[in-house]
Design a protein around this motif. Structure first.
Motif, PDB file in Angstrom:
ATOM      1  N   ARG A 108       0.810  -1.217   0.000  1.00  0.00           N
ATOM      2  CA  ARG A 108       0.000   0.000   0.000  1.00  0.00           C
ATOM      3  C   ARG A 108       0.846   1.270   0.000  1.00  0.00           C
ATOM      4  O   ARG A 108       0.359   2.343  -0.316  1.00  0.00           O
ATOM      5  N   ARG A 109       2.127   1.155   0.332  1.00  0.00           N
ATOM      6  CA  ARG A 109       3.011   2.324   0.314  1.00  0.00           C
ATOM      7  C   ARG A 109       3.727   2.489  -1.021  1.00  0.00           C
ATOM      8  O   ARG A 109       4.570   3.352  -1.167  1.00  0.00           O
ATOM      9  N   GLY A 110       3.388   1.630  -1.989  1.00  0.00           N
ATOM     10  CA  GLY A 110       3.960   1.756  -3.313  1.00  0.00           C
ATOM     11  C   GLY A 110       5.282   1.038  -3.502  1.00  0.00           C
ATOM     12  O   GLY A 110       5.921   1.195  -4.536  1.00  0.00           O
ATOM     13  N   ARG A 111       5.695   0.229  -2.515  1.00  0.00           N
ATOM     14  CA  ARG A 111       6.929  -0.549  -2.663  1.00  0.00           C
ATOM     15  C   ARG A 111       6.631  -1.807  -3.471  1.00  0.00           C
ATOM     16  O   ARG A 111       5.633  -2.483  -3.222  1.00  0.00           O
ATOM     17  N   ARG A 112       7.499  -2.104  -4.426  1.00  0.00           N
ATOM     18  CA  ARG A 112       7.321  -3.313  -5.230  1.00  0.00           C
ATOM     19  C   ARG A 112       7.460  -4.548  -4.358  1.00  0.00           C
ATOM     20  O   ARG A 112       8.266  -4.577  -3.438  1.00  0.00           O
ATOM     21  N   ARG A 113       6.631  -5.542  -4.671  1.00  0.00           N
ATOM     22  CA  ARG A 113       6.674  -6.826  -3.992  1.00  0.00           C
ATOM     23  C   ARG A 113       6.831  -7.915  -5.036  1.00  0.00           C
ATOM     24  O   ARG A 113       6.369  -7.767  -6.166  1.00  0.00           O
ATOM     25  N   GLU A 114       7.468  -9.004  -4.643  1.00  0.00           N
ATOM     26  CA  GLU A 114       7.579 -10.146  -5.539  1.00  0.00           C
ATOM     27  C   GLU A 114       6.195 -10.759  -5.716  1.00  0.00           C
ATOM     28  O   GLU A 114       5.434 -10.906  -4.754  1.00  0.00           O
ATOM     29  N   LEU A 115       5.849 -11.129  -6.946  1.00  0.00           N
ATOM     30  CA  LEU A 115       4.591 -11.802  -7.227  1.00  0.00           C
ATOM     31  C   LEU A 115       4.901 -13.274  -7.461  1.00  0.00           C
ATOM     32  O   LEU A 115       5.632 -13.629  -8.385  1.00  0.00           O
ATOM     33  N   VAL A 116       4.367 -14.128  -6.582  1.00  0.00           N
ATOM     34  CA  VAL A 116       4.618 -15.565  -6.653  1.00  0.00           C
ATOM     35  C   VAL A 116       3.338 -16.252  -7.128  1.00  0.00           C
ATOM     36  O   VAL A 116       2.296 -16.149  -6.479  1.00  0.00           O
ATOM     37  N   VAL A 117       3.434 -16.926  -8.256  1.00  0.00           N
ATOM     38  CA  VAL A 117       2.284 -17.625  -8.829  1.00  0.00           C
ATOM     39  C   VAL A 117       2.304 -19.067  -8.333  1.00  0.00           C
ATOM     40  O   VAL A 117       3.307 -19.768  -8.463  1.00  0.00           O
ATOM     41  N   VAL A 118       1.182 -19.492  -7.753  1.00  0.00           N
ATOM     42  CA  VAL A 118       1.053 -20.818  -7.142  1.00  0.00           C
ATOM     43  C   VAL A 118       0.110 -21.666  -7.993  1.00  0.00           C
ATOM     44  O   VAL A 118      -1.008 -21.239  -8.299  1.00  0.00           O
ATOM     45  N   ASP A 119       0.565 -22.832  -8.364  1.00  0.00           N
ATOM     46  CA  ASP A 119      -0.262 -23.741  -9.152  1.00  0.00           C
ATOM     47  C   ASP A 119      -1.043 -24.639  -8.192  1.00  0.00           C
ATOM     48  O   ASP A 119      -0.659 -25.776  -7.923  1.00  0.00           O
ATOM     49  N   ALA A 120      -2.104 -24.079  -7.640  1.00  0.00           N
ATOM     50  CA  ALA A 120      -2.977 -24.779  -6.693  1.00  0.00           C
ATOM     51  C   ALA A 120      -4.373 -24.193  -6.842  1.00  0.00           C
ATOM     52  O   ALA A 120      -4.565 -23.212  -7.571  1.00  0.00           O
ATOM     53  N   HIS A 121      -5.332 -24.764  -6.154  1.00  0.00           N
ATOM     54  CA  HIS A 121      -6.725 -24.341  -6.291  1.00  0.00           C
ATOM     55  C   HIS A 121      -7.359 -24.181  -4.916  1.00  0.00           C
ATOM     56  O   HIS A 121      -7.043 -24.942  -3.996  1.00  0.00           O
ATOM     57  N   PRO A 122      -8.284 -23.231  -4.786  1.00  0.00           N
ATOM     58  CA  PRO A 122      -8.999 -23.125  -3.505  1.00  0.00           C
ATOM     59  C   PRO A 122      -9.899 -24.332  -3.322  1.00  0.00           C
ATOM     60  O   PRO A 122     -10.274 -24.998  -4.285  1.00  0.00           O
ATOM     61  N   PRO A 123     -10.226 -24.639  -2.070  1.00  0.00           N
ATOM     62  CA  PRO A 123     -11.135 -25.784  -1.838  1.00  0.00           C
ATOM     63  C   PRO A 123     -12.503 -25.488  -2.444  1.00  0.00           C
ATOM     64  O   PRO A 123     -12.909 -24.331  -2.576  1.00  0.00           O
ATOM     65  N   GLU A 124     -13.184 -26.552  -2.820  1.00  0.00           N
ATOM     66  CA  GLU A 124     -14.531 -26.390  -3.356  1.00  0.00           C
ATOM     67  C   GLU A 124     -15.449 -25.843  -2.266  1.00  0.00           C
ATOM     68  O   GLU A 124     -15.429 -26.301  -1.124  1.00  0.00           O
ATOM     69  N   GLU A 125     -16.239 -24.868  -2.637  1.00  0.00           N
ATOM     70  CA  GLU A 125     -17.172 -24.261  -1.684  1.00  0.00           C
ATOM     71  C   GLU A 125     -18.585 -24.692  -2.019  1.00  0.00           C
ATOM     72  O   GLU A 125     -18.948 -24.772  -3.187  1.00  0.00           O
ATOM     73  N   ARG A 126     -19.358 -24.951  -0.980  1.00  0.00           N
ATOM     74  CA  ARG A 126     -20.751 -25.369  -1.175  1.00  0.00           C
ATOM     75  C   ARG A 126     -21.645 -24.532  -0.277  1.00  0.00           C
ATOM     76  O   ARG A 126     -21.275 -24.175   0.816  1.00  0.00           O
ATOM     77  N   VAL A 127     -22.819 -24.277  -0.779  1.00  0.00           N
ATOM     78  CA  VAL A 127     -23.821 -23.586   0.013  1.00  0.00           C
ATOM     79  C   VAL A 127     -24.593 -24.633   0.803  1.00  0.00           C
ATOM     80  O   VAL A 127     -25.076 -25.616   0.233  1.00  0.00           O
ATOM     81  N   GLU A 128     -24.648 -24.440   2.104  1.00  0.00           N
ATOM     82  CA  GLU A 128     -25.359 -25.386   2.963  1.00  0.00           C
ATOM     83  C   GLU A 128     -26.859 -25.305   2.710  1.00  0.00           C
ATOM     84  O   GLU A 128     -27.413 -24.252   2.452  1.00  0.00           O
ATOM     85  N   ASP A 129     -27.537 -26.463   2.803  1.00  0.00           N
ATOM     86  CA  ASP A 129     -28.997 -26.513   2.627  1.00  0.00           C
ATOM     87  C   ASP A 129     -29.708 -25.896   3.785  1.00  0.00           C
ATOM     88  O   ASP A 129     -29.347 -25.892   4.886  1.00  0.00           O
TER      89      ASP A 129
END
Length: 148
Positions: free
Chosen positions: A127-148
């Motif tokens: 947020r202060r404008g300093r560059r950060r390393e961008l790390v790309v991760v080959d993974a997926h978020p867990p499946e999300e379900r709406v409860e009944d």
């Protein structure tokens, strides 16, 4: 005694490959208009197929929220209830300038994409404008379900 304050490099920003791909595609589709999207993270330990060397507590950007979500609610009450504050923001700069500007919406982490829109043309900042390393991760978020 050295009076110079120590300057630590800002922590890297982690993002899933699928989310990054989707974001640069959205930026390309929106061009010549700018894209401005709120992003949120999932702890690395909750990701499916996460790399073994990824700390389970590391926040990894996995979700985005549509910019127009809850527009009618926002128009009536003056606040955007359709999306959380988020931990990061994705912006596109169709003019090709990678730098953050005073006009940009800020967050703990900000990703700026420029043409041609691909993962190589995305820069991460704090947020202060300093560059950060961008790390790309080959993974997926867990499946999300709406409860009944």
């Amino acid at each position: 005694m050295d009076a110079t304050p120590s300057r630590e490099d800002p922590a890297p920003v982690y993002i899933t490959a699928d989310l990054l791909s989707l974001l640069v595609e959205r930026a390309a589709d929106a061009d010549p208009k700018a894209e401005n999207v709120v992003l949120d993270a999932t702890p690395g330990g909750e990701l499916v197929d996460r790399p073994a060397d990824l700390d389970p507590s590391t926040p990894v950007l996995t979700h985005f929220y549509f910019p127009a979500a809850a527009g009618s609610v926002s128009a009536v009450f003056g606040m955007d209830l359709g999306r959380p504050a988020g931990r990061a923001r994705f912006l596109s700069h169709p003019d090709g300038d990678r730098r953050l500007t005073e006009e940009d919406d800020l967050a703990a982490a900000v990703l700026v994409a420029v043409p041609p829109y691909d993962s190589e043309n995305v820069t991460a900042y704090d947020r202060r404008g300093r560059r950060r390393e961008l790390v790309v991760v080959d993974a997926h978020p867990p499946e999300e379900r709406v409860e009944d």
